[in-house]
Every structure is written in C-alpha cells, then in structure tokens.
Design a protein around this motif. Structure first.
Motif, PDB file in Angstrom:
ATOM      1  N   ILE A  11       0.847  -1.186   0.000  1.00  0.00           N
ATOM      2  CA  ILE A  11       0.000   0.000   0.000  1.00  0.00           C
ATOM      3  C   ILE A  11       0.890   1.246   0.000  1.00  0.00           C
ATOM      4  O   ILE A  11       1.748   1.410   0.862  1.00  0.00           O
ATOM      5  CB  ILE A  11      -0.930   0.001   1.227  1.00  0.00           C
ATOM      6  N   HIS A  48      -1.991   6.576   1.185  1.00  0.00           N
ATOM      7  CA  HIS A  48      -2.484   6.496   2.558  1.00  0.00           C
ATOM      8  C   HIS A  48      -3.447   7.644   2.877  1.00  0.00           C
ATOM      9  O   HIS A  48      -3.598   8.595   2.102  1.00  0.00           O
ATOM     10  CB  HIS A  48      -1.310   6.524   3.539  1.00  0.00           C
ATOM     11  N   THR A  63     -15.271   4.254   5.301  1.00  0.00           N
ATOM     12  CA  THR A  63     -14.166   4.127   4.351  1.00  0.00           C
ATOM     13  C   THR A  63     -12.825   4.191   5.068  1.00  0.00           C
ATOM     14  O   THR A  63     -11.904   3.406   4.775  1.00  0.00           O
ATOM     15  CB  THR A  63     -14.261   5.234   3.287  1.00  0.00           C
ATOM     16  N   HIS A  99     -10.009   1.135   5.367  1.00  0.00           N
ATOM     17  CA  HIS A  99      -8.605   1.287   4.969  1.00  0.00           C
ATOM     18  C   HIS A  99      -7.667   0.988   6.135  1.00  0.00           C
ATOM     19  O   HIS A  99      -6.653   0.294   5.960  1.00  0.00           O
ATOM     20  CB  HIS A  99      -8.352   2.707   4.466  1.00  0.00           C
ATOM     21  N   CYS A 129      -4.243  -1.386   6.425  1.00  0.00           N
ATOM     22  CA  CYS A 129      -2.990  -0.640   6.331  1.00  0.00           C
ATOM     23  C   CYS A 129      -2.319  -0.513   7.696  1.00  0.00           C
ATOM     24  O   CYS A 129      -2.823   0.208   8.569  1.00  0.00           O
ATOM     25  CB  CYS A 129      -3.265   0.743   5.741  1.00  0.00           C
ATOM     26  N   LEU A 161     -11.359   3.786  -2.067  1.00  0.00           N
ATOM     27  CA  LEU A 161     -10.514   2.720  -1.534  1.00  0.00           C
ATOM     28  C   LEU A 161     -10.640   1.492  -2.429  1.00  0.00           C
ATOM     29  O   LEU A 161     -11.729   0.980  -2.654  1.00  0.00           O
ATOM     30  CB  LEU A 161     -10.945   2.376  -0.104  1.00  0.00           C
ATOM     31  N   GLY A 210      -5.986  -1.798  -1.272  1.00  0.00           N
ATOM     32  CA  GLY A 210      -5.598  -1.119  -0.039  1.00  0.00           C
ATOM     33  C   GLY A 210      -5.272   0.347  -0.229  1.00  0.00           C
ATOM     34  O   GLY A 210      -5.284   1.117   0.742  1.00  0.00           O
ATOM     35  N   ASP A 211      -4.962   0.763  -1.450  1.00  0.00           N
ATOM     36  CA  ASP A 211      -4.674   2.175  -1.708  1.00  0.00           C
ATOM     37  C   ASP A 211      -5.950   2.997  -1.615  1.00  0.00           C
ATOM     38  O   ASP A 211      -7.045   2.525  -1.962  1.00  0.00           O
ATOM     39  CB  ASP A 211      -4.075   2.354  -3.106  1.00  0.00           C
ATOM     40  N   ILE A 212      -5.808   4.229  -1.175  1.00  0.00           N
ATOM     41  CA  ILE A 212      -6.950   5.136  -1.105  1.00  0.00           C
ATOM     42  C   ILE A 212      -6.592   6.437  -1.799  1.00  0.00           C
ATOM     43  O   ILE A 212      -5.519   7.001  -1.586  1.00  0.00           O
ATOM     44  CB  ILE A 212      -7.393   5.382   0.358  1.00  0.00           C
TER      45      ILE A 212
END
Length: 218
Positions: free
Chosen positions: A6, A9, A30, A34, A38, A155, A171-173
C-alpha cells in the motif's frame, strides 16, 4: 501490473478527524476499512488517539451530581442479563471486517445496480452528510471524466485503477477534492471493486452522465 504494498495512505487531517469522531458516517466507514488493511495508517491513528487521550486528561473537569455513581450502578443492576458467547471467526472473503460487518456479509451479499458500460454500484445506507457506495468497474473499463464539488475517498478492494494522479492497487486510497479532474480506468488484470465516499455530487463533463446523475445519486 501487480503490486501488493500500500503506497497511497490517509492524510493526517482525515486520521485526526476520525480519531475525534467528527467525520460523517460514510467517511468513517471508508477510513475504518482502509485502516484495517494498512499497518502504517493504523499506527498513525494510534498516535492521534494517544494525543487525544492526553488532551482529555489535561482538560477542565465538569462537576457531577453527588448521586451520579449510585444512579449509574442502579441502572446496571436493572439491565437484563447478557449471554456471553464465543466470537465467531468470519470466513475469508474479499471485504475487510469493518465493511463486512457493515454490510452483513461479503461480496455475495451486495445488491448491485447497473450504471452503464458494465459498471455497477451499490449505495450503502448512511447518514445524509455523505454517501458511501461500492463500485464494480470491469477490467479495462473507464469511469466518465469528472471533477468534484467536495471530497471523494476511493478505496480499492480488488483489482486496480489508474488516473492522472497515479496507479491505485488493493488497499490504496485516493483522496480527491475540487482541484482534481480525472478519468479512472480499471486495470486490465482484473475487475476493480472500490469503496467510495463523497460529501457532494460529482461534476461530470459529458452530457449523458450529467443527465443520469440524479437517478444514480452520484
């Protein structure tokens, strides 16, 4: 393109607002989802929680009624007995625990509605301050070019997408605001499933998405 780490963040501002309990429900969901994915953001949140606890300890105290403790204990005694059961470990699935608990199931519990061009969405019940939705974008498909009238958190739960900012994997937002116009495109490797939260309607450039916008609540 495959990447497991990830790299996108949550901001400090979002983590502090989550710690303080000042985010709308859709954003809380959300952010919580996440954080469950993370390690870095979970550790940063712990620091903000500790800071908030320290501030509470140094804040002014409020006087309580002399019988407040007795009244509280009396309410506890009057409460019906609780049955303690062993926690049930959820079966492995796509959705992290906060989202799975919120929906009441995993991917098979989602009631998708078509949006067009193979894209589907499922709007989740939250307070009116913001909207949360699950998005299904077929591999290689694009979301219409749009801007933002407020903040949008997106997300990635499965697959990936790319836009003018970067590449976003599981996992990235992505945190978008009024300054960002973009056309997210799902990676060709797999269908992309995202959890998105918005606090204002999107701003579409093309006519057809603008006409459909009131019906799709985007």
């Amino acid at each position: 393109m495959t990447r497991k780490q990830i790299t996108h963040h949550l901001s400090d501002a979002l983590l502090m607002a989550y710690s303080a309990g000042s985010l709308p429900e859709a954003f809380n969901l959300t952010v919580a989802t996440h954080i469950s994915m993370c390690d870095e953001c979970r550790a940063r949140l712990g620091s903000f929680d500790s800071l908030g606890g320290a501030l509470i300890e140094t804040s002014e105290t409020a006087a309580l009624a002399q019988d407040s403790l007795a009244a509280t204990m009396a309410r506890i005694r009057r409460a019906p007995p609780q049955t303690v059961t062993s926690p049930v470990r959820p079966a492995p699935g796509l959705f992290p625990a906060p989202l799975r608990d919120y929906i009441g199931g995993d991917l098979d519990a989602v009631r998708w509605r078509p949006v067009g061009m193979g894209v589907k969405q499922a709007i989740l019940p939250t307070s009116r301050a913001a909207t949360a939705r699950l998005l299904f974008i077929p591999a290689g498909a694009a979301v219409p070019d749009h801007g933002h009238r407020g903040t949008e958190l997106t997300l990635v739960l499965q697959g990936a997408f790319s836009d003018s900012v970067d590449y976003f994997g599981p996992g990235d937002i992505e945190i978008a605001n009024e300054d960002l116009d973009h056309t997210p495109v799902a990676d060709i490797g797999a269908d992309c499933i995202c959890l998105a939260a918005t606090d204002a309607p999107l701003r579409f450039r093309a006519l057809i998405p603008r006409l459909a916008q009131p019906f799709l609540r985007i």
